[in-house]
Design a protein around this motif. Structure first.
Motif, mmCIF file in Angstrom:
data_model
loop_
_atom_site.group_PDB
_atom_site.id
_atom_site.type_symbol
_atom_site.label_atom_id
_atom_site.label_comp_id
_atom_site.label_asym_id
_atom_site.label_seq_id
_atom_site.Cartn_x
_atom_site.Cartn_y
_atom_site.Cartn_z
ATOM 1 N N LYS A 101 0.860 -1.178 0.000
ATOM 2 C CA LYS A 101 0.000 0.000 0.000
ATOM 3 C C LYS A 101 0.899 1.231 0.000
ATOM 4 O O LYS A 101 1.544 1.537 1.009
ATOM 5 C CB LYS A 101 -0.916 -0.002 1.228
ATOM 6 N N TRP A 103 0.208 4.437 -0.245
ATOM 7 C CA TRP A 103 -0.299 5.491 0.642
ATOM 8 C C TRP A 103 -1.558 4.950 1.303
ATOM 9 O O TRP A 103 -2.135 3.962 0.864
ATOM 10 C CB TRP A 103 -0.584 6.777 -0.131
ATOM 11 N N ASP A 104 -1.994 5.629 2.356
ATOM 12 C CA ASP A 104 -3.124 5.101 3.121
ATOM 13 C C ASP A 104 -4.010 6.247 3.600
ATOM 14 O O ASP A 104 -3.589 7.074 4.403
ATOM 15 C CB ASP A 104 -2.617 4.291 4.310
ATOM 16 N N ARG A 189 1.985 -1.524 4.392
ATOM 17 C CA ARG A 189 1.877 -0.077 4.187
ATOM 18 C C ARG A 189 3.293 0.477 4.076
ATOM 19 O O ARG A 189 4.037 0.463 5.040
ATOM 20 C CB ARG A 189 1.115 0.567 5.336
ATOM 21 N N GLU A 229 2.828 -2.770 13.634
ATOM 22 C CA GLU A 229 1.464 -2.510 13.177
ATOM 23 C C GLU A 229 0.440 -3.139 14.125
ATOM 24 O O GLU A 229 -0.616 -2.550 14.380
ATOM 25 C CB GLU A 229 1.272 -3.068 11.766
#
Length: 259
Positions: A101, A103-104, A189, A229
């Motif tokens: 990912k 960007w988030d 991410r 995370e």
């Protein structure tokens, strides 16, 4: 051929300027220099594709709208929608294909899969207006001049030669992330992963090569990222539960006061 050279120049310019913008933003937000994006070099392809999109859409005919102000507004909305679509496709490709990912936006209101959200679509619309009024009218003559000089083609060729090497290297690293992420059934991410990696490199090497290239070291880095995370998720969950409990307590107190 001339149109191809124009688009090639716009892509490289947009990618470079977007990279500079993101570096400065991260410097301001995190108080340190962080190399943004997926590639090693100063290039963010999303901004390159966005500038090319703006250039192509700036010439579309919306004269069927009689009100000049509404005409421009519709044009900027179309631009924002197209760039948002480019952003969504790019983000989805990396999530589904590479388990990364880039960007988030998961914390943003109205987000779709954490890839796009109304707030950043609005920013794209503002950027579209900025481009249309301040940049587009001034670059047309410059683009015509550049595309008629052979040395310009040589510079563009060199740029894309280096870019291809960068893409090959970066995809090799991404493929290792994909294999490990697939084993763990997670999506990495990228920004959080970079932040969690502990390296013994000097600051210059950290900026240029924020991720390890060796598979064994990469596996350790992802294990560290996973634990980080997980801890972050538990903290968010605890904060949410505490906030929910406080809200319910306030509601209960109001009921008691009324009675």
């Amino acid at each position: 051929m001339i149109l191809f050279l124009k688009l090639a120049f716009l892509f490289s310019t947009g990618s470079l300027l977007g990279w500079c913008l993101e570096v400065l933003f991260r410097r301001y937000a995190h108080k340190k220099w962080i190399n943004p994006g997926f590639l090693v070099g100063p290039c963010l392809p999303l901004y390159g594709f966005s500038l090319v999109t703006l250039y192509l859409l700036a010439n579309i005919d919306v004269s069927f709208i009689t009100d000049p102000r509404l005409e421009k507004l519709v044009l900027f909305i179309i631009m924002a929608i197209c760039i948002t679509l480019v952003e969504y496709i790019a983000g989805l490709i990396f999530i589904k294909g590479m388990k990364i990912k880039l960007w988030d936006y998961s914390d943003r209101w109205g987000n779709i899969q954490g890839i796009i959200c109304p707030l950043f679509s609005f920013f794209w619309m503002i950027l579209s207006a900025f481009y249309y009024f301040l940049i587009h009218p001034r670059i047309l003559n410059e683009l015509d001049w550049l595309t008629h000089h052979i040395e310009f083609s040589f510079v563009i060729g060199m740029y894309y030669g280096v870019l291809v090497i960068d893409i090959i290297h970066s995809f090799k690293v991404a493929d290792k992330i994909r294999k490990i992420a697939t084993e763990k059934q997670i999506v990495v991410r990228l920004e959080n992963f970079k932040a969690s990696v502990e390296q013994e490199k000097n600051e210059h090497l950290k900026f240029l090569f924020p991720l390890h290239n060796e598979l064994s070291t990469m596996r350790k880095d992802i294990d560290l990222y996973y634990e980080t995370e997980k801890e972050r998720f538990e903290q968010k969950k605890a904060a949410y539960e505490a906030k929910k409990a406080e809200k319910l307590k306030k509601i209960e107190n109001r009921r008691k006061n009324k009675t």
